[in-house]
Design a protein around this motif. Structure first.
Motif, short mmCIF file in Angstrom:
data_model
loop_
_atom_site.label_atom_id
_atom_site.label_comp_id
_atom_site.label_asym_id
_atom_site.label_seq_id
_atom_site.Cartn_x
_atom_site.Cartn_y
_atom_site.Cartn_z
N PHE A 99 -0.16 -18.41 15.95
CA PHE A 99 -0.95 -18.92 14.84
C PHE A 99 -0.35 -18.54 13.48
N SER A 100 0.05 -17.27 13.35
CA SER A 100 0.59 -16.83 12.04
C SER A 100 1.88 -17.57 11.72
N MET A 101 2.68 -17.78 12.77
CA MET A 101 3.92 -18.50 12.52
C MET A 101 3.64 -19.92 12.03
N LEU A 102 2.64 -20.55 12.64
CA LEU A 102 2.27 -21.91 12.24
C LEU A 102 1.84 -21.94 10.78
N VAL A 103 0.97 -20.95 10.41
CA VAL A 103 0.47 -20.90 9.04
C VAL A 103 1.61 -20.68 8.06
N ILE A 104 2.46 -19.70 8.37
CA ILE A 104 3.58 -19.38 7.46
C ILE A 104 4.46 -20.60 7.24
N SER A 105 4.83 -21.24 8.34
CA SER A 105 5.75 -22.38 8.18
C SER A 105 5.08 -23.53 7.43
N THR A 106 3.78 -23.71 7.67
CA THR A 106 3.09 -24.77 6.94
C THR A 106 3.10 -24.49 5.44
N ILE A 107 2.77 -23.23 5.10
CA ILE A 107 2.74 -22.86 3.67
C ILE A 107 4.10 -23.07 3.04
N ILE A 108 5.12 -22.60 3.72
CA ILE A 108 6.47 -22.72 3.16
C ILE A 108 6.83 -24.18 2.92
N SER A 109 6.57 -25.01 3.93
CA SER A 109 6.97 -26.41 3.76
C SER A 109 6.16 -27.08 2.65
N THR A 110 4.86 -26.72 2.56
CA THR A 110 4.05 -27.29 1.49
C THR A 110 4.61 -26.90 0.12
N LEU A 111 4.95 -25.62 0.01
CA LEU A 111 5.45 -25.13 -1.28
C LEU A 111 6.75 -25.82 -1.68
N THR A 112 7.66 -25.89 -0.73
CA THR A 112 8.94 -26.51 -1.07
C THR A 112 8.75 -27.96 -1.48
N VAL A 113 7.86 -28.63 -0.76
CA VAL A 113 7.63 -30.03 -1.11
C VAL A 113 7.10 -30.13 -2.53
N LYS A 114 6.18 -29.23 -2.87
CA LYS A 114 5.60 -29.24 -4.21
C LYS A 114 6.68 -29.00 -5.27
N ILE A 115 7.51 -28.01 -4.99
CA ILE A 115 8.59 -27.68 -5.95
C ILE A 115 9.50 -28.88 -6.13
N LYS A 116 9.79 -29.51 -4.99
CA LYS A 116 10.69 -30.67 -5.07
C LYS A 116 10.07 -31.78 -5.92
N LYS A 117 8.77 -31.98 -5.72
CA LYS A 117 8.09 -33.02 -6.49
C LYS A 117 8.15 -32.72 -7.98
N GLN A 118 7.91 -31.44 -8.29
CA GLN A 118 7.92 -31.02 -9.69
C GLN A 118 9.31 -31.25 -10.31
N ALA A 119 10.32 -30.90 -9.54
CA ALA A 119 11.69 -31.07 -10.02
C ALA A 119 11.94 -32.54 -10.33
N LEU A 120 11.41 -33.40 -9.44
CA LEU A 120 11.59 -34.83 -9.64
C LEU A 120 10.93 -35.27 -10.96
N ILE A 121 9.69 -34.76 -11.16
CA ILE A 121 8.96 -35.11 -12.38
C ILE A 121 9.73 -34.63 -13.60
N PHE A 122 10.26 -33.40 -13.49
CA PHE A 122 11.01 -32.85 -14.62
C PHE A 122 12.24 -33.69 -14.93
N SER A 123 12.92 -34.09 -13.87
CA SER A 123 14.15 -34.85 -14.13
C SER A 123 13.80 -36.20 -14.75
N GLU A 124 12.67 -36.77 -14.31
CA GLU A 124 12.21 -38.03 -14.89
C GLU A 124 11.91 -37.84 -16.38
N ARG A 125 11.17 -36.74 -16.66
CA ARG A 125 10.83 -36.43 -18.05
C ARG A 125 12.10 -36.27 -18.89
#
Lengths: 516, 230
Positions: free
Chosen positions: A100-126
């Protein structure tokens, strides 16, 4: 076509992400095996897989692969590294919490990276927006002329949004002043369609955004934005695109910012034009008032002389000696001729002023103009010594012959009357690549160095008094005439004494035969 | 003189017509005055003047119109007296059949010379043309196609010779660009005076000592050319 491309792209992306995931997991598994072999401790296995999941989240797009890989990781750990080896057993003690903990950790990590990537995209657009905004601002600042401004704006809007653009300056239906930049030829007919034109007009009249996205009139294909400040509407921008990106509010906001830059440029241009107009007007006004002053002052003197001399001849004709009689009559002729000359100058001025300084130019042979001037000046000053010469080469130059002859006559008269010299005056013409240069050189007393810079302004007549009557105005008329021909005029003292007046005429006038 | 030449002055400004009349009378001409176009037309018919001085700006009929009507039935020499500096108008009048023009303000000698020239050409029209021409140092033999200046023969091209002899035959009178072009290249030639003016430039370089101060052929800017008169 485009839809197909889009799908193909997605399928490709899916496979590459899938391959990446498998590859990373594979490497992680091998690494885990190696570790187990080397140290025979299975405690770090989980961390290796969590690292793999994190890596996968970074290199792939979306959440799916991260979660997918964390499941896969847990299965692998279970299968390969927990007892019984090479078989699944999820009921091992302590396994469910770890799982269970491994599932949670990996989910959090992937969510975070996706968010960061999205933000980077927005920044580059800006950043891209800011950059292009900066660029357009810079370019618009240096652009002169409404047409240049429009071309620049068209290029930018079109490149930035990948769409066809139309820009109207002024009222779309009244001024009909528009320019387009098109992605495909078909867009011309769309822009020129009556529905679209009405939309542009509505946008101009109400100064709000009109178009497909406003839902008011659904059959409009383009999007029309007003180019307006609070109180003035300068025109309308119309955008026409096949993709839907244009209709997002953010896009429209940025369009607004670009438009305000465009407005700044337009206002600057308007101000500049107004200023230019005022400058021309004041210049004309100055000339006119100078002329009036000269007329009232200078015409009165010779007229008084004529009346006086004629009266004397009439009333005293018995008391006068023959010589006196002749002298008075000669004075009358002299003064009358001067008046005629002055009137000719006045006519020249009206000729320039009439058509807003647009003069009627025709191709004239330089040597013919010089020759005709010589005939005229000799009629008035039969005793004057003038040597004229023209180049062997025969050329014709666009000019108003009457006006240029007036310039030559004024300059020659100036040399004859004011040089106080009996040596010959030289009238010479040379040609350069672009200009014909006329020079009138005398060997007289020369010019007052302080006055050289103002000699063509027609302002120093009052100081010098009657002895130079009319010359100031004559020279200022020369300047107006030469300027109206887009040439230049100058005066200087010669090293060896005397003065030289020089003026140039462009060999090629850009507006022959279509100057109103 | 028993047989005085009759000059009709058509001019609405009395100051000008008085001054011209005085000058002409003192030079042995008989002068008729008319201040309106209608009167002038009837006077021409009844008095048959030898020369007409015509002001273009008349109160009733346009001067140009009088000229056109007159030219339908008479070849009496007409000299246009014009106050306007408008070249196009001069050209129009000359092409409509005026013999010459003179621009106000003008001197007495200039006026008398123009009248003499106009009358000389009128009488020449009725007699055989001279075969030889000479003025100052320039002489032309039309038959032999010879042009001589100060004893030296000048070589002119065919076209150049035609232009020079055309001007010489109308010595003292201005010929418009279009008149010269029509005479040289026919009435339907393109009315582009560029070629003519290039030819004139070449002639000038061959005939004149200084093209900037010609002695023989004068330019009337915007109108045409004139061969010097005595």
């Amino acid at each position: 076509m485009k839809k197909n491309n889009f799908n193909q792209f997605h399928i490709l992306l899916f496979f590459s992400d899938f391959l990446k995931t498998i590859l990373i997991l594979f490497i992680a598994t091998i690494l885990a095996f190696t570790l187990v072999r080397l140290s025979a401790i299975a405690d770090n296995i989980f961390s290796i897989y969590i690292l793999a999941v994190a890596l996968i989240s970074v290199v792939t797009s979306g959440y799916i692969w991260g979660i997918f890989s964390s499941f896969l990781g847990i299965f692998s750990v279970n299968y390969f590294f927990t007892f019984p080896y090479n078989a699944f057993n999820f009921l091992l003690a302590g396994y469910p919490p770890a799982f269970f903990s491994m599932l949670v950790i990996s989910t959090i990590i992937s969510t975070l990276t996706v968010k960061i990537k999205k933000q980077a995209l927005i920044f580059s657009e800006r950043e891209k927006q800011a950059e292009s905004l900066h660029d357009i601002t810079k370019r618009l600042l240096t652009a002169t002329g409404m047409d240049n401004i429009r071309t620049l704006a068209l290029d930018y809007f079109s490149n930035f949004y990948h769409c066809s653009v139309i820009i109207y300056f002024g009222n779309p239906s009244i001024d009909q002043n528009y320019g387009m930049k098109l992605l495909t030829e078909q867009h011309t007919s769309i822009f020129e369609n009556q529905t679209e034109k009405n939309a542009a007009q509505l946008c101009y009249d109400t100064s709000v955004v009109v178009g497909a996205d406003t839902f008011s009139q659904t059959n409009i294909k383009g999007t029309y934005l007003p180019i307006s400040t609070d109180d003035t509407v300068f025109g309308v921008i119309g955008l026409l695109s096949e993709n839907e990106g244009l209709k997002q509010p953010k896009t429209l906001d940025f369009l607004g910012i670009m438009t305000s830059q465009l407005i700044l440029a337009i206002e600057r241009q308007n101000l500049f034009e107004k200023q230019q107009k005022i400058l021309v007007e004041t210049e004309k006004e100055k000339m006119r008032s100078n002329l009036l002053r000269a007329v009232s002052h200078d015409l009165r003197t010779p007229l008084t002389c004529i009346v006086f001399s004629a009266t004397t001849v009439l009333e005293q004709n018995t008391a006068l000696s023959k010589q006196q009689f002749q002298k008075l009559l000669n004075d009358i002729i002299q003064d009358a001729q001067w008046l005629i000359h002055m009137v000719e100058n006045l006519l020249a001025v009206t000729r320039i002023n009439n058509e807003h300084a647009v003069i009627k130019k025709q191709q004239e042979a330089v040597e013919e103009i010089v020759a005709a001037t010589m005939v005229k000046i000799k009629k008035r000053f039969p005793d004057a010594q003038i040597k004229a010469s023209v180049p062997q080469e025969f050329i014709m130059i666009p000019m108003d012959a009457t006006l240029i002859m007036q310039v030559l006559i004024n300059l020659l008269e100036n040399a004859i009357v004011h040089s106080h010299s009996t040596e010959a005056i030289l009238l010479d013409v040379v040609y350069t690549e672009q200009y014909a240069i006329f020079s009138i050189k005398d060997n007289g007393v020369g010019l007052d160095e302080n006055e050289i810079n103002h000699i063509f302004d027609g302002v120093f007549i009052e100081k010098t008094g009657d002895s130079t009557r009319g010359i100031g105005i004559g020279l200022s008329i020369c300047k107006s005439i030469i300027f109206a021909h887009k040439g230049s005029i100058s005066a200087e003292n010669n090293k060896e004494g005397g003065a030289t007046f020089r003026f140039t005429l462009p060999k090629k006038g850009e507006d022959i035969n279509h100057g109103e | 003189m028993a047989n005085k030449f009759k000059v009709l002055i058509i001019e609405d400004e009395t100051a000008i017509s008085n001054f011209i009349a005085t000058t002409l009378k003192s030079n042995g001409y008989m002068v008729l005055l008319s201040s309106s176009g209608k009167e002038a037309l009837s006077m021409i018919a009844s008095h048959c003047p030898d020369v007409i001085l015509l002001d273009l700006g008349l109160p009733d009929i346009d001067g140009l119109e009088i000229l056109k009507q007159l030219r339908k039935w008479s070849s009496i020499p007409v000299i246009i007296v014009s106050a306007r500096v408008n070249e196009e108008e001069k050209v129009e009048a000359l092409d409509a059949g005026a013999d010459d023009y003179i621009t106000k303000p003008f001197g007495t000698s200039e006026l008398l010379a123009r009248i003499r020239t106009a009358m000389r050409h009128a009488s020449q029209n009725n007699t055989i043309q001279n075969d030889k021409f000479s003025v100052k140092g320039l002489s032309i033999d039309f038959g032999k196609r010879l042009v001589i200046i100060d004893g030296k023969e000048i070589h002119l091209t065919q076209i150049e010779f035609k232009i020079v002899s055309l001007l010489a035959k109308s010595q003292g009178r201005v010929l418009t660009y279009d008149q010269i072009i029509a005479e040289l290249w026919g009435p339907y030639a393109v009315k582009d005076n560029q070629i003519l003016r290039v030819n004139m430039a070449n002639i000038r370089r061959k005939l004149e000592k200084n093209p900037a101060e010609p002695q023989y052929i004068f330019t009337e800017v915007g109108v045409g050319y004139r061969m010097v008169d005595e």
